[in-house]
Design an enzyme around this catalytic site. Structure first.
Site, mmCIF file in Angstrom:
data_model
loop_
_atom_site.group_PDB
_atom_site.id
_atom_site.type_symbol
_atom_site.label_atom_id
_atom_site.label_comp_id
_atom_site.label_asym_id
_atom_site.label_seq_id
_atom_site.Cartn_x
_atom_site.Cartn_y
_atom_site.Cartn_z
ATOM 1 N N SER A 98 0.834 -1.195 0.000
ATOM 2 C CA SER A 98 0.000 0.000 0.000
ATOM 3 C C SER A 98 0.877 1.256 0.000
ATOM 4 C CB SER A 98 -0.953 -0.064 1.193
ATOM 5 O OG SER A 98 -1.891 0.967 1.160
ATOM 6 N N HIS A 130 -2.338 -1.159 -4.304
ATOM 7 C CA HIS A 130 -3.793 -1.145 -4.456
ATOM 8 C C HIS A 130 -4.278 0.291 -4.323
ATOM 9 C CE1 HIS A 130 -4.681 -1.687 0.165
ATOM 10 N NE2 HIS A 130 -3.921 -0.653 -0.082
#
Length: 202
Positions: free
Chosen positions: A101, A126
């Site tokens: 992330s 993501h």
């Protein structure tokens, strides 16, 4: 029983006796920085402060940021990324363990050609997620608009720094995409996969 942060001896120039300092303090003096937790405002401010201070102290010596992070808050992560672009020294990013992330966003923000992953490291990218699902509808709509802007910002940076086309990054950000070190290299997130036992970080 926790042992706390280990202490190591350090001798200041001109001093005869060494003093005991925590290991991170000692490593910071060698321009080695660590992100080993979730990204939040506290660690972001610490890293930003260290990068700025070390840049003022000597703007010709590179900085090394070791990352083992599951991700975290977007805005504090962007603050770290922007500081890396702002300070004069090159910032090497080194992924050890996991850069997921916002951890992977900070990893990709290292100086191009100076982004490295250890052989067994994992990388995940993501889209940013909201933490305000229970907010009133009006606030949720504003939150959704802000999330869309943040997603566009993150996507643009990944496109710029990986060399991948927009459609590839956009598809990747639709879901959690985990990569090995070599896959992250092929994807342009890191430039080098470390070879074991070289003993050389340069």
């Amino acid at each position: 029983m926790p042992i706390g942060v280990p202490k190591v001896p350090f001798r200041s120039p001109g001093e005869e006796d060494a003093v005991w300092v925590d290991v991170y303090n000692r490593l910071h003096r060698e321009r080695l920085l660590f992100l080993g937790q979730e990204v939040d405002s506290e660690i972001s401010n610490q890293l930003v402060g260290l990068m700025v201070y070390l840049s003022i102290e000597d703007d010709t010596r590179d900085l090394y940021l070791f990352i083992n992070s599951p991700g975290g808050w977007v805005i504090p992560g962007i603050a770290i990324y922007d500081t890396m672009q702002f300070v004069p020294p090159d910032v090497h990013t080194i992924c050890m363990g996991l850069a997921a992330s916002m951890g992977s966003f900070i990893l990709v923000g290292g100086e191009i050609t100076k982004r490295l992953a250890f052989p067994h490291a994992r990388v995940m990218i993501h889209q940013p997620a909201s933490s305000f699902y229970e907010a009133p509808t009006g606030e949720f709509i504003l939150e959704a608009e802000e999330l869309l802007k943040l997603r566009e910002t993150l996507t643009r940076v990944y496109v710029q720094r990986t060399g991948n086309p927009l459609w590839v990054i956009s598809e990747d950000m639709e879901r959690d995409v985990f990569m090995s070190a070599t896959e992250a290299q092929a994807h342009g997130i890191v430039d080098v996969v470390a070879v074991e036992n070289t003993g050389d970080f340069t």
